[in-house]
Scaffold this active site. Structure first.
Site, mmCIF file in Angstrom:
data_model
loop_
_atom_site.group_PDB
_atom_site.id
_atom_site.type_symbol
_atom_site.label_atom_id
_atom_site.label_comp_id
_atom_site.label_asym_id
_atom_site.label_seq_id
_atom_site.Cartn_x
_atom_site.Cartn_y
_atom_site.Cartn_z
ATOM 1 N N GLU A 78 -2.027 -7.143 7.835
ATOM 2 C CA GLU A 78 -0.714 -7.005 8.443
ATOM 3 C C GLU A 78 -0.672 -7.702 9.804
ATOM 4 O O GLU A 78 -1.717 -7.963 10.421
ATOM 5 C CB GLU A 78 -0.364 -5.520 8.594
ATOM 6 C CG GLU A 78 1.006 -5.218 9.209
ATOM 7 C CD GLU A 78 2.176 -5.818 8.423
ATOM 8 O OE1 GLU A 78 2.352 -7.051 8.491
ATOM 9 O OE2 GLU A 78 2.897 -5.046 7.759
ATOM 10 N N HIS A 98 0.829 -1.208 0.000
ATOM 11 C CA HIS A 98 0.000 0.000 0.000
ATOM 12 C C HIS A 98 0.870 1.268 0.000
ATOM 13 O O HIS A 98 2.058 1.235 0.350
ATOM 14 C CB HIS A 98 -0.898 0.017 1.239
ATOM 15 C CG HIS A 98 -0.130 0.025 2.537
ATOM 16 N ND1 HIS A 98 0.435 1.156 3.078
ATOM 17 C CD2 HIS A 98 0.182 -0.991 3.385
ATOM 18 C CE1 HIS A 98 1.045 0.867 4.198
ATOM 19 N NE2 HIS A 98 0.923 -0.442 4.411
#
Length: 418
Positions: free
Chosen positions: A298, A222
């Site tokens: 994550e 990202h």
């Protein structure tokens, strides 16, 4: 401590040929079925399918209780002896699978037992159902029997190769299970010869299989968030920040580069805000929907969320040192270990490979999942994640082939951001 029994099986109709695996997790006390796993693998060997079944069973057990003890039962003499440390692992396709299996649970909490095929019917049924679903047809009984003979012949052949070398245990395998819990099976010289003859007949005239196009994952980290340039821990247990202005520009540039690439067929993102926002920018440019895969989130960094590395060291020096030393160590406050992350990411990988077989898919995710996918593809040790630099909005690529092998094709590409 909970105790599970895992029964696993894998099969290949042709060896290599259309293959699948099945695995079942039982409560060791009550015998209750707690989980079932199965998948079609494309064209791989029987031994690769057996190991993939073992991996699926161990991961399913770990998902139920990572602190449990596990007793694995398989009708693959090869897998049982190799994972118990009594036989060497010589085949290059099996070494990374064995290493991966050995890391799901600590070795001291896993034992292995060989059982005859007739006592492994549940997992065998799941494996055959997966092969039937994948090929679109049910194999006749004689074809299944011939595949079993070929697979057993391969196991005997590899055992004979091992017997001719020095007896060294397999590096990634667990310690040998106690004699009271591990069955042994002897194959007579005549039986081995008969099996080798069946193998030779089945393989006569074969050429190298056409594995078809690989499943290709284009891995996009990202774009930046306000925490990124400050190098703060930002996992799945923190504030879930959105992209910064810089991050949004990075997402637009990545989208333009991927549009020029012209090969992306699907977009999948982690559920966190920064990945969904990055994925949306790309998906809009490519006119594709965005699917969400929770396994791509994550790592949860626990009490370290939002802290810099220096702040975490000042507040929790012992915990941070332990975390840097062992993939099993958790961040302070009940975060997620890298070992647990790896199990989760590997399971997501397997689901996505099965769902997007032969296609090129963009996975928009985070530092740790991307590093983990690369590490697993390379068969690298867990500590290698500390030795990779992964920039915001960078691109990496891994291809997965039908025989179970993987190839890293690109790492940390950032030219589109300049």
């Amino acid at each position: 401590m909970r105790e599970f029994m895992v029964e696993a099986d894998g099969g290949s109709r042709g060896n290599p040929g259309p293959a699948g695996y099945g695995a079942v997790v039982f409560d060791a006390v009550t015998g209750e079925v707690l989980a079932e796993e199965s998948a079609y693998l494309g064209v791989v060997t029987n031994n690769v399918a057996e190991y993939r079944g073992l991996l699926a069973g161990l991961r399913a057990a770990h998902a139920l209780d990572p602190g449990a003890r596990v007793h694995v039962r398989m009708d693959s003499k090869l897998a049982v002896e190799q994972m118990s440390g009594r036989w060497q692992i010589k085949h290059p396709d099996l070494k990374p699978l064995a290493s991966e299996a050995a890391r799901v649970f600590p070795a001291a909490r896993v034992t292995y037992e060989w059982i005859p095929r007739e006592r492994n019917k549940h997992a065998d049924r799941l494996a055959n159902e997966a092969m039937d679903a994948g090929t679109g047809k049910t194999a006749p009984a004689e074809a299944v029997a011939q595949a079993d003979a070929v697979a057993q012949a391969d196991a005997v052949a590899e055992a004979e190769v091992v017997a001719q070398t020095e007896p060294a245990p397999a590096a990634p395998a667990a310690p040998a299970a106690p004699a009271a819990t591990t069955a042994t099976a002897a194959v007579s010289g005549k039986a081995a010869a008969d099996l080798r003859a069946a193998s030779n007949v089945a393989k006569a005239g074969w050429s190298a299989p056409d594995l078809g196009p690989p499943t290709t994952f284009v891995l996009l980290r990202h774009g930046e968030t306000p925490l990124t340039p400050q190098k703060r821990f930002s996992g799945s247990g923190g504030s879930d920040p959105s992209l910064s202005d810089v991050g949004r520009e990075q997402a637009r540039r990545a989208a333009a580069a991927l549009a020029r690439r012209g090969t992306i067929e699907a977009v999948v993102a982690s559920p966190l805000a920064r990945t969904r926002e990055t994925a949306a920018a790309v998906a809009e440019r490519l006119a594709l929907p965005v699917a969400v895969e929770d396994g791509l989130r994550e790592t949860d960094f626990g009490a370290w969320e939002g802290l810099t590395f220096g702040e975490a060291r000042a507040r929790h020096p012992d915990d941070l040192t332990a975390w840097l030393s062992s993939p099993e160590a958790e961040p302070t406050g009940g975060g997620e270990s890298f070992a647990a992350t790896a199990v989760r990411v590997a399971a997501a990988r397997d689901r996505l490979v099965a769902a997007y077989a032969g296609r090129t898919v963009l996975l928009v995710t985070h530092v740790t999942p991307i590093k983990t996918l690369l590490r697993l593809a390379l068969g690298a040790p867990p500590e290698s994640v500390f030795r990779m630099e992964l920039s915001a909005a960078s691109l990496s690529v891994v291809a997965y082939y039908a025989d179970g092998n993987a190839s890293v094709r690109l790492f940390n590409e950032t030219s589109h951001l300049r």
